[in-house]
Design an enzyme around this catalytic site. Structure first.
Site: not given
Ligand SMILES: [Zn+2]
Length: 352
Positions: A65, A208-209, A231, A320
């Site tokens: 992604h 994707e997130e 990923d 994140h």
């Molecule tokens: Zn990711």
């Protein structure tokens, strides 16, 4: 393998919140030139690069992604402070005093502000600041801000790439590290003149997130027989973690996913990936992620009858949060593993 830091820097520093992948898509299309037999963009914005295989009897799809967690402007107050909603799952405690870019009529820098510690009550000091307590301070009055910024503009983190010991550290390694690995895999195939076993669809997905959305649309169209998610994953190999919490370790090699909360990887694919790593002397580690999902789930399920799917994961610290770290040797291991896997799928017995 020497990691192309200049390419990785371009990829990580390009903005692209979920649904607003224009800049990173433009960059991916430029970098893909000459690396595939066909390159197109679908209606949703996924970039699909097809490299023809030795056989067209089956299809392989790899999804990485392009989007990054970001924010969207919801309000500009009388003083010019900008309020926002997160787009994707953020860890709010890492936002304090971080620089961000508001992508309005032109890019505008801002800083994430919150209440100073001096003014917090003893109870407030012990509590984590909520994402809704933050505002973006652009240093400008409202009448100047509204010339450039409107509700609906997206916002991304500003954090240039640095090399940190054996690692790289920058915003958005989730999942630009994978965008880099997928482009470098195509480059490696071209350079070594190796052909994929089957027609190989390298897909750079959107959104994707916020729920694996681009990969769903893409897998439905491509209908792959074999799927690889690509990923980042958690590397919680830091002070305070217990061995069973670590998930993966930085420098421990490419992670071969066994499962996460969205997918149980096909055990035949897991066996194939492990055997390929062993045969090619590529350092690897197993990955079981108790929370979180990736495009891997869409690859497995958005195909009539399902596909034989697994995933290559890149160990990542501080994921994140406002800045993330990956180990350069892990990036190289992931490129080598992915290239070997797509080329050698026809050398495995896929019987249950
Ligand atoms: Zn990711």
């Amino acid at each position: 393998m020497i990691i192309d830091i200049a390419l990785l820097t371009r990829i990580c520093e390009a903005p692209g919140a979920p649904g607003f992948e224009k800049e990173i898509r433009k960059l991916v299309l430029t970098e893909l030139e000459g690396l595939a037999d066909d390159i197109r963009v679908d209606n949703m914005g996924n970039v699909v690069a097809l490299k023809k295989g030795k056989s067209s009897a089956k299809k392989t799809m790899v999804a990485a992604h392009m989007d990054e967690i970001g924010f969207i402007v919801t309000h500009i107050d009388d003083q010019g402070f900008v309020r926002f909603n997160p787009v994707g799952g953020f860890d709010p405690k890492t936002l304090t005093s971080q620089r961000v870019i508001i992508h309005g009529r032109k890019d505008l820098m801002g800083v994430m502000g919150s209440k100073p510690v001096h003014l917090m009550s003893p109870e407030e000091r012990n509590k984590v600041v909520k994402i809704t307590d933050y505002f973006i301070d652009t240093g400008l009055p409202q009448k100047e801000v509204i010339k450039v910024v409107a509700v609906g503009d997206f916002v991304t983190r500003h954090s240039p790439l640095i090399e940190l010991g054996d690692c790289v550290n920058v915003k958005s390694l989730d999942n630009r590290a994978s965008v880099f690995v997928l482009i470098e895999t195509l480059r490696a195939l071209k350079k070594s003149k190796r052909k994929p076993a089957y027609d190989f669809y390298a897909v750079f997905t959107v959104q994707e997130e916020v729920g694996l959305r681009g990969a769903q649309a893409s897998a439905i169209q491509i209908q792959p027989d074999f799927g690889f998610g690509l990923d980042t994953t958690i590397a919680y190999d830091v002070p305070g973690s217990s061995p069973q919490e670590r998930c993966t370790s930085l420098g421990g090699g490419a992670a071969i996913k066994l499962m996460d909360s969205s997918v149980i990887c096909d055990y035949r694919m897991v066996a194939f990936m492990k055997a390929t790593a062993k045969r090619r002397k590529i350092k690897w580690q197993p990955e079981i992620l108790s929370g979180g999902g990736t495009d891997t789930a869409s690859l497995q399920r958005m195909v009539a009858g399902g596909s034989i799917t697994g995933a290559v994961s890149i160990p990542t610290r501080h994921i994140h949060q406002t800045i993330e770290s990956c180990h350069k040797e892990d990036l190289a291991a992931c490129i080598n593993l992915l290239a070997a896997c797509v080329c050698e799928l026809d050398q495995h017995d896929w019987a249950f």
